[in-house]
Motif scaffolding. Structure first.
Motif, mmCIF file in Angstrom:
data_model
loop_
_atom_site.group_PDB
_atom_site.id
_atom_site.type_symbol
_atom_site.label_atom_id
_atom_site.label_comp_id
_atom_site.label_asym_id
_atom_site.label_seq_id
_atom_site.Cartn_x
_atom_site.Cartn_y
_atom_site.Cartn_z
ATOM 1 N N ARG A 12 0.867 -1.183 0.000
ATOM 2 C CA ARG A 12 0.000 0.000 0.000
ATOM 3 C C ARG A 12 0.905 1.235 0.000
ATOM 4 N N ASP A 13 0.319 2.391 -0.168
ATOM 5 C CA ASP A 13 1.096 3.631 -0.139
ATOM 6 C C ASP A 13 1.762 3.780 1.227
ATOM 7 N N GLU A 15 2.860 5.166 4.777
ATOM 8 C CA GLU A 15 2.214 6.003 5.795
ATOM 9 C C GLU A 15 3.301 6.916 6.347
ATOM 10 N N TYR A 30 6.173 1.436 5.573
ATOM 11 C CA TYR A 30 5.520 0.693 4.503
ATOM 12 C C TYR A 30 5.862 -0.778 4.642
ATOM 13 N N GLU A 63 7.410 9.162 0.522
ATOM 14 C CA GLU A 63 6.117 9.849 0.480
ATOM 15 C C GLU A 63 5.815 10.366 -0.922
ATOM 16 N N HIS A 67 4.499 4.193 -4.282
ATOM 17 C CA HIS A 67 3.064 3.942 -4.226
ATOM 18 C C HIS A 67 2.817 2.449 -4.185
ATOM 19 N N LYS A 68 1.611 2.081 -3.869
ATOM 20 C CA LYS A 68 1.213 0.680 -3.854
ATOM 21 C C LYS A 68 1.601 0.020 -5.173
ATOM 22 N N THR A 70 4.663 -0.472 -6.330
ATOM 23 C CA THR A 70 5.993 -0.105 -6.794
ATOM 24 C C THR A 70 6.996 -1.159 -6.356
ATOM 25 N N TYR A 117 2.222 -3.309 -12.520
ATOM 26 C CA TYR A 117 1.359 -3.434 -11.353
ATOM 27 C C TYR A 117 0.168 -4.338 -11.630
ATOM 28 N N GLY A 126 -4.365 1.437 -6.099
ATOM 29 C CA GLY A 126 -3.606 2.223 -5.135
ATOM 30 C C GLY A 126 -3.511 3.682 -5.498
ATOM 31 N N TYR A 127 -3.934 4.034 -6.698
ATOM 32 C CA TYR A 127 -3.793 5.406 -7.137
ATOM 33 C C TYR A 127 -5.067 6.211 -6.976
#
Length: 157
Positions: A12-13, A15, A30, A63, A67-68, A70, A117, A126-127
């Motif tokens: 996931r992205d 935090e 992450y 950050e 991203h999710k 990647t 992905y 995730g985007y």
């Protein structure tokens, strides 16, 4: 010696939080899904889900660019700890403290412009509703043209 090298995809992205005080420090957490090389039972592929934490510039990089889905390579060290939860139970933790992180594939490596992905089962969920980024076009000299509208800095340390 305490050295870890991992390659996997973000589940996931990241935090990201910032520490309190005058000189706030970025802290990114992450989880990487890291495929296992061998499976004793011959079943489907299996993975380990490994918690990672990055500080400072590495956290800011996470950050902004991770991203999710990647795929990244991480080097760092294992750190263990413990805390007492709200029920009074002692909880033990194990994380990888990130020393270096870098992309492990190009965005177009899967040949379908989604960075691999969808092939990895991550899709584009995730985007959210993020606007599509303009894709660079190939120039006649073999180099890629940088599309208009990209004003951000390059992601190099």
């Amino acid at each position: 010696m305490n050295k870890v090298i991992l390659m996997g995809r973000l589940t996931r992205d990241p935090e990201v939080r910032y520490s309190q005080g005058e000189n706030a420090l970025a802290i990114a957490r992450y989880t990487l899904a890291v495929d296992r090389r061998f499976n004793r039972n011959g079943d489907e592929n299996s993975a380990d889900f490994i918690g990672c934490v990055a500080f400072g510039k590495s956290a800011e990089f996470a950050e902004r660019y991770l991203h999710k889905g990647t795929k990244i390579a991480v080097t760092g060290r294992i750190q263990t700890g413990s805390y007492t939860n709200k029920d009074g139970v002692k909880v033990y933790t194990t994380d990888v403290v990130v020393e270096d992180q870098e992309f492990a594939e190009s965005k177009n490596s899967a040949g379908n412009n989604d960075g691999g992905y969808q092939n990895a089962g991550f899709g584009n969920s995730g985007y959210g509703n993020a606007p599509a980024r303009p894709q660079p076009a190939a120039a006649g000299d073999g180099f890629m043209n940088i599309p208009d509208g990209i004003d951000e800095e390059l992601p190099f340390n």
